[in-house]
Scaffold this motif. Sequence first.
Motif, PDB file in Angstrom:
ATOM      1  N   ASP A 187       0.843  -1.195   0.000  1.00 29.23           N
ATOM      2  CA  ASP A 187       0.000   0.000   0.000  1.00 29.23           C
ATOM      3  C   ASP A 187       0.872   1.238   0.000  1.00 29.23           C
ATOM      4  N   PHE A 188       0.655   2.128  -0.954  1.00 27.85           N
ATOM      5  CA  PHE A 188       1.238   3.469  -0.894  1.00 27.85           C
ATOM      6  C   PHE A 188       0.127   4.410  -0.447  1.00 27.85           C
ATOM      7  N   LYS A 189       0.512   5.662  -0.158  1.00 28.90           N
ATOM      8  CA  LYS A 189      -0.513   6.628   0.301  1.00 28.90           C
ATOM      9  C   LYS A 189      -1.651   6.741  -0.715  1.00 28.90           C
TER      10      LYS A 189
ATOM     11  N   ARG B 242      -3.409   0.953  -3.245  1.00 26.59           N
ATOM     12  CA  ARG B 242      -2.763  -0.359  -3.210  1.00 26.59           C
ATOM     13  C   ARG B 242      -2.088  -0.646  -4.556  1.00 26.59           C
ATOM     14  N   ALA B 243      -0.764  -0.837  -4.546  1.00 25.54           N
ATOM     15  CA  ALA B 243      -0.024  -1.084  -5.785  1.00 25.54           C
ATOM     16  C   ALA B 243       0.069  -2.582  -6.076  1.00 25.54           C
ATOM     17  N   VAL B 244       0.199  -3.393  -5.022  1.00 22.24           N
ATOM     18  CA  VAL B 244       0.271  -4.863  -5.173  1.00 22.24           C
ATOM     19  C   VAL B 244      -0.739  -5.448  -4.197  1.00 22.24           C
TER      20      VAL B 244
ATOM     21  N   GLY C  27       2.122  -6.726 -17.809  1.00 24.66           N
ATOM     22  CA  GLY C  27       0.997  -5.953 -17.293  1.00 24.66           C
ATOM     23  C   GLY C  27       1.124  -4.518 -17.761  1.00 24.66           C
ATOM     24  N   GLY C  28       0.002  -3.836 -17.808  1.00 23.71           N
ATOM     25  CA  GLY C  28      -0.005  -2.455 -18.285  1.00 23.71           C
ATOM     26  C   GLY C  28       0.715  -1.523 -17.326  1.00 23.71           C
ATOM     27  N   ASN C  29       0.813  -0.259 -17.700  1.00 25.29           N
ATOM     28  CA  ASN C  29       1.455   0.741 -16.839  1.00 25.29           C
ATOM     29  C   ASN C  29       0.723   0.781 -15.500  1.00 25.29           C
ATOM     30  N   GLY C  30       1.524   0.749 -14.431  1.00 29.26           N
ATOM     31  CA  GLY C  30       0.943   0.836 -13.093  1.00 29.26           C
ATOM     32  C   GLY C  30       0.363  -0.470 -12.575  1.00 29.26           C
ATOM     33  N   ALA C  31       0.622  -1.592 -13.264  1.00 29.38           N
ATOM     34  CA  ALA C  31       0.050  -2.881 -12.835  1.00 29.38           C
ATOM     35  C   ALA C  31       0.695  -3.407 -11.551  1.00 29.38           C
ATOM     36  N   GLY C  32       1.882  -2.910 -11.218  1.00 25.74           N
ATOM     37  CA  GLY C  32       2.536  -3.355  -9.977  1.00 25.74           C
ATOM     38  C   GLY C  32       3.787  -4.192 -10.182  1.00 25.74           C
ATOM     39  N   LYS C  33       4.289  -4.243 -11.424  1.00 25.56           N
ATOM     40  CA  LYS C  33       5.452  -5.103 -11.728  1.00 25.56           C
ATOM     41  C   LYS C  33       6.708  -4.609 -11.010  1.00 25.56           C
ATOM     42  N   THR C  34       7.017  -3.311 -11.186  1.00 28.88           N
ATOM     43  CA  THR C  34       8.250  -2.770 -10.597  1.00 28.88           C
ATOM     44  C   THR C  34       8.193  -2.857  -9.069  1.00 28.88           C
ATOM     45  N   THR C  35       7.040  -2.574  -8.489  1.00 28.76           N
ATOM     46  CA  THR C  35       6.898  -2.645  -7.026  1.00 28.76           C
ATOM     47  C   THR C  35       7.118  -4.087  -6.558  1.00 28.76           C
ATOM     48  N   THR C  36       6.603  -5.055  -7.312  1.00 30.50           N
ATOM     49  CA  THR C  36       6.799  -6.466  -6.950  1.00 30.50           C
ATOM     50  C   THR C  36       8.287  -6.814  -6.999  1.00 30.50           C
TER      51      THR C  36
ATOM     52  N   ASP D  86      14.200  -5.105 -15.252  1.00 28.93           N
ATOM     53  CA  ASP D  86      13.016  -4.279 -15.490  1.00 28.93           C
ATOM     54  C   ASP D  86      13.149  -3.704 -16.895  1.00 28.93           C
ATOM     55  N   GLU D  87      12.388  -4.233 -17.822  1.00 32.11           N
ATOM     56  CA  GLU D  87      12.422  -3.815 -19.235  1.00 32.11           C
ATOM     57  C   GLU D  87      13.851  -3.729 -19.779  1.00 32.11           C
ATOM     58  N   PRO D  88      14.503  -4.881 -19.907  1.00 31.51           N
ATOM     59  CA  PRO D  88      15.924  -4.887 -20.249  1.00 31.51           C
ATOM     60  C   PRO D  88      16.251  -4.344 -21.629  1.00 31.51           C
TER      61      PRO D  88
ATOM     62  N   SER E 209       8.488  -6.760 -18.768  1.00 33.31           N
ATOM     63  CA  SER E 209       8.664  -6.277 -20.139  1.00 33.31           C
ATOM     64  C   SER E 209       7.330  -5.866 -20.733  1.00 33.31           C
ATOM     65  N   HIS E 210       7.409  -4.859 -21.621  1.00 36.29           N
ATOM     66  CA  HIS E 210       6.233  -4.492 -22.416  1.00 36.29           C
ATOM     67  C   HIS E 210       6.380  -5.016 -23.841  1.00 36.29           C
ATOM     68  N   ASN E 211       7.489  -5.722 -24.088  1.00 35.88           N
ATOM     69  CA  ASN E 211       7.745  -6.204 -25.445  1.00 35.88           C
ATOM     70  C   ASN E 211       7.303  -7.669 -25.529  1.00 35.88           C
TER      71      ASN E 211
HETATM   72  N1  LIG Z   1       7.269   4.932  -4.473  1.00 35.69           N
HETATM   73  C1  LIG Z   1       5.978   5.026  -4.763  1.00 35.69           C
HETATM   74  N2  LIG Z   1       5.165   5.837  -4.064  1.00 35.69           N
HETATM   75  C2  LIG Z   1       3.846   5.929  -4.338  1.00 35.69           C
HETATM   76  N3  LIG Z   1       3.241   5.222  -5.300  1.00 35.69           N
HETATM   77  C3  LIG Z   1       3.989   4.397  -6.038  1.00 35.69           C
HETATM   78  C4  LIG Z   1       5.394   4.246  -5.810  1.00 35.69           C
HETATM   79  N4  LIG Z   1       5.884   3.330  -6.688  1.00 35.69           N
HETATM   80  C5  LIG Z   1       4.831   2.942  -7.440  1.00 35.69           C
HETATM   81  N5  LIG Z   1       3.704   3.582  -7.051  1.00 35.69           N
HETATM   82  C6  LIG Z   1       2.359   3.375  -7.611  1.00 35.69           C
HETATM   83  O1  LIG Z   1       2.083   1.992  -7.547  1.00 35.69           O
HETATM   84  C7  LIG Z   1       1.386   1.544  -8.717  1.00 35.69           C
HETATM   85  C8  LIG Z   1       2.182   0.422  -9.385  1.00 35.69           C
HETATM   86  O2  LIG Z   1       3.373   0.990  -9.946  1.00 35.69           O
HETATM   87  P1  LIG Z   1       4.542   0.091 -10.571  1.00 35.69           P
HETATM   88  O3  LIG Z   1       5.640   1.029 -10.913  1.00 35.69           O
HETATM   89  O4  LIG Z   1       4.825  -1.046  -9.672  1.00 35.69           O
HETATM   90  O5  LIG Z   1       3.821  -0.449 -11.883  1.00 35.69           O
HETATM   91  P2  LIG Z   1       4.457  -1.114 -13.185  1.00 35.69           P
HETATM   92  O6  LIG Z   1       3.584  -2.294 -13.500  1.00 35.69           O
HETATM   93  O7  LIG Z   1       5.889  -1.362 -13.002  1.00 35.69           O
HETATM   94  O8  LIG Z   1       4.204   0.029 -14.260  1.00 35.69           O
HETATM   95  P3  LIG Z   1       5.060   0.479 -15.571  1.00 35.69           P
HETATM   96  O9  LIG Z   1       4.830  -0.570 -16.592  1.00 35.69           O
HETATM   97  O10 LIG Z   1       4.411   1.782 -15.937  1.00 35.69           O
HETATM   98  O11 LIG Z   1       6.487   0.627 -15.158  1.00 35.69           O
HETATM   99  C9  LIG Z   1       1.205   2.776  -9.590  1.00 35.69           C
HETATM  100  O12 LIG Z   1      -0.087   3.292  -9.349  1.00 35.69           O
HETATM  101  C10 LIG Z   1       2.271   3.732  -9.094  1.00 35.69           C
HETATM  102  O13 LIG Z   1       1.871   5.080  -9.263  1.00 35.69           O
END
Ligand SMILES: Nc1ncnc2c1ncn2[C@@H]1O[C@H](COP(=O)(O)OP(=O)(O)OP(=O)(O)O)[C@@H](O)[C@H]1O
Length: 264
Positions: A30-32, A35-37, A54-63, A175-177, A208-210
């Motif tokens: 959870d971010f402020k 919920r990201a994941v 997953g699309g932009n913001g799906a939670g991949k990078t956070t995972t 992350d998107e190599p 990856s988005h590719n």
């Molecule tokens: N440090 C952070 N603080 C607050 N919110 C965050 C933070 N990092 C990610 N988020 C939010 O968490 C959600 C998931 O983001 P994340 O970067 O994990 O997605 P992603 O699947 O990697 O997206 P992309 O393909 O665009 O890179 C998004 O809504 C993003 O705005």
Amino acid sequence: MTMIRTSSAEPIMAGPGASPAIEVADLVKDFKAGRAVDGVTFTVARGSITGLLGGNGAGKTTTIAMIMGLVLPSSGRVRVLGYQMPEQSAEVLGRVNFESPYVDMPMRLTVRQNLTVFGKLYSVPDLKARIAELADDLDIAGFLDRPNGKLSAGQKTRVALAKALINRPELLLLDEPTASLDPDTADWVRQRLLDYRRRHGATILLASHNMLEVERLCDRVIIMKRGRIEDDDTPAAIMARYNRNTLEEVFIDVARGRTQETAS
Ligand SMILES: Nc1ncnc2c1ncn2[C@@H]1O[C@H](COP(=O)(O)OP(=O)(O)OP(=O)(O)O)[C@@H](O)[C@H]1O
């Protein structure tokens, strides 16, 4: 095989090959802003290449950041090579590495200086020889003494790959190599990754988005949407389930909310 007692009552099997490369259970972040994941569970077998889609913001990078212990989960559990993260990260970080085109290396340091700093952080033995070996493998010998800030995007990617492989990681998180690379350089990077996996039996998890890249590289695909896992299988099984010939079509189905039953 070693049995390790942690703060949790359960012992962790930490011997070679004893556990999956990655185990993620009920992971939540959870971010402020929200919920990201949202309750993600999966395991990644050693020696496999798994794509996180997953699309932009799906939670991949956070995972991926939680797997590396860089972001603390709100709840849930992560184990890497059998060790609990982030509590036991000191046991594993030397055996793992990471690459993202969005994380720059210091610009004023030369490529050689950068690789030396990272090599020392990982306590790489015989570092000069390792840098020479990578310079040869990744074709960066011609600009080892140039500042990182003066490299083209393709050259930077090759250097970033050298940094990611400097400690001969058992687990590589990417992350998107190949983002922003021309098709020829992207293909070259993919070939290096396949070679590295073949030679070292390494495990690779990549966001990856590719979609063509994922079809080519990955044994398995995990599709995320709004922080949850939407599907998890081999690329062929997922395409068959959605009745599609490409992962790109599946990606669009998932993004537009078409289910496996309605996609046709
Ligand atoms: N440090 C952070 N603080 C607050 N919110 C965050 C933070 N990092 C990610 N988020 C939010 O968490 C959600 C998931 O983001 P994340 O970067 O994990 O997605 P992603 O699947 O990697 O997206 P992309 O393909 O665009 O890179 C998004 O809504 C993003 O705005």
